[in-house]
Design a protein around this motif. Structure first.
Motif, PDB file in Angstrom:
ATOM      1  N   PRO A  13      18.339  13.054  21.407  1.00 61.66           N
ATOM      2  CA  PRO A  13      19.033  13.018  20.128  1.00 61.66           C
ATOM      3  C   PRO A  13      19.397  11.594  19.742  1.00 61.66           C
ATOM      4  N   ALA A  14      19.558  11.375  18.453  1.00 62.37           N
ATOM      5  CA  ALA A  14      19.971  10.060  17.959  1.00 62.37           C
ATOM      6  C   ALA A  14      21.400   9.790  18.407  1.00 62.37           C
ATOM      7  N   VAL A  15      21.706   8.544  18.682  1.00 66.35           N
ATOM      8  CA  VAL A  15      23.030   8.161  19.137  1.00 66.35           C
ATOM      9  C   VAL A  15      23.761   7.503  17.976  1.00 66.35           C
ATOM     10  N   GLN A  16      24.996   7.911  17.764  1.00 69.51           N
ATOM     11  CA  GLN A  16      25.817   7.336  16.703  1.00 69.51           C
ATOM     12  C   GLN A  16      26.254   5.935  17.092  1.00 69.51           C
ATOM     13  N   PRO A  17      26.417   5.036  16.130  1.00 67.04           N
ATOM     14  CA  PRO A  17      26.890   3.686  16.430  1.00 67.04           C
ATOM     15  C   PRO A  17      28.204   3.741  17.219  1.00 67.04           C
ATOM     16  N   GLY A  18      28.297   2.880  18.237  1.00 64.64           N
ATOM     17  CA  GLY A  18      29.511   2.833  19.039  1.00 64.64           C
ATOM     18  C   GLY A  18      29.554   3.844  20.160  1.00 64.64           C
ATOM     19  N   GLN A  19      28.499   4.625  20.330  1.00 62.57           N
ATOM     20  CA  GLN A  19      28.463   5.635  21.383  1.00 62.57           C
ATOM     21  C   GLN A  19      27.390   5.291  22.401  1.00 62.57           C
ATOM     22  N   LEU A  20      27.465   5.949  23.553  1.00 60.87           N
ATOM     23  CA  LEU A  20      26.478   5.784  24.598  1.00 60.87           C
ATOM     24  C   LEU A  20      26.023   7.152  25.064  1.00 60.87           C
ATOM     25  N   SER A  21      24.718   7.345  25.059  1.00 61.99           N
ATOM     26  CA  SER A  21      24.124   8.581  25.564  1.00 61.99           C
ATOM     27  C   SER A  21      23.484   8.271  26.913  1.00 61.99           C
ATOM     28  N   VAL A  22      23.661   9.179  27.870  1.00 65.64           N
ATOM     29  CA  VAL A  22      23.048   9.039  29.184  1.00 65.64           C
ATOM     30  C   VAL A  22      22.292  10.318  29.489  1.00 65.64           C
ATOM     31  N   VAL A  23      20.985  10.193  29.717  1.00 65.38           N
ATOM     32  CA  VAL A  23      20.159  11.319  30.138  1.00 65.38           C
ATOM     33  C   VAL A  23      19.726  11.029  31.566  1.00 65.38           C
ATOM     34  N   THR A  24      20.024  11.962  32.471  1.00 66.09           N
ATOM     35  CA  THR A  24      19.707  11.779  33.885  1.00 66.09           C
ATOM     36  C   THR A  24      18.544  12.672  34.267  1.00 66.09           C
ATOM     37  N   THR A  25      17.525  12.069  34.870  1.00 69.17           N
ATOM     38  CA  THR A  25      16.385  12.804  35.404  1.00 69.17           C
ATOM     39  C   THR A  25      16.130  12.270  36.811  1.00 69.17           C
ATOM     40  N   ALA A  26      15.159  12.829  37.476  1.00 70.15           N
ATOM     41  CA  ALA A  26      14.779  12.335  38.802  1.00 70.15           C
ATOM     42  C   ALA A  26      13.266  12.345  38.908  1.00 70.15           C
ATOM     43  N   THR A  27      12.751  11.351  39.590  1.00 64.94           N
ATOM     44  CA  THR A  27      11.326  11.285  39.857  1.00 64.94           C
ATOM     45  C   THR A  27      11.126  10.661  41.234  1.00 64.94           C
ATOM     46  N   HIS A  28      10.408  11.332  42.085  1.00 59.81           N
ATOM     47  CA  HIS A  28      10.112  10.841  43.434  1.00 59.81           C
ATOM     48  C   HIS A  28      11.377  10.437  44.190  1.00 59.81           C
TER      49      HIS A  28
END
Length: 127
Positions: A13-28
């Motif tokens: 999703p788009a992030v609003q100004p002044g905000q922080l988005s964190v998406v956590t995934t895993a690989t190997h």
């Protein structure tokens, strides 16, 4: 998401100004944090929590910075503290694909000499 798979960055999703988005995934076996937005005093706690690897033996974390538009000294301090914690736990952290503005900040304060910074996410995930 199954281990070894990566999230499709275009579905975030788009992030609003002044905000922080964190998406956590895993690989190997590597935790990948994909950040988007701004890292500053107001969003620092979100980043600090995402980087917490307490109780994880030999944690390995890659932080994708390709969608970070701004970072101040808060982010620098959080990255350095996390680097020390992960190293003490026998793990490591790499920063991947920093934007030009973020990389300039990392270079000005010398963080790029302390924390492994790679040009791309693929490079950061490889040995």
């Amino acid at each position: 998401m199954a281990e070894g798979e990566m999230a499709d960055a275009d579905t975030e999703p788009a992030v609003q100004p002044g905000q922080l988005s964190v998406v956590t995934t895993a690989t190997h076996g590597i935790r990948v944090l994909t950040l988007a937005g701004e890292i500053d005093r107001d969003t620092g706690q979100t980043l600090r929590q995402a980087l917490d690897a307490s109780g994880t033996p030999r944690p390995r974390i890659v932080v994708d910075l390709s969608r970070v538009t701004f970072m101040d000294s808060t982010g620098i301090n959080i990255f350095i503290a996390a680097h020390h914690s992960l190293t003490e736990a026998g793990g490591w952290k790499r920063l991947a694909a920093p934007t030009e503005a973020v990389m300039r900040t990392l270079q000005i304060v010398g963080v790029d000499a302390v924390i492994d910074c790679r040009d791309t996410l693929r490079q950061a995930l490889s040995n």
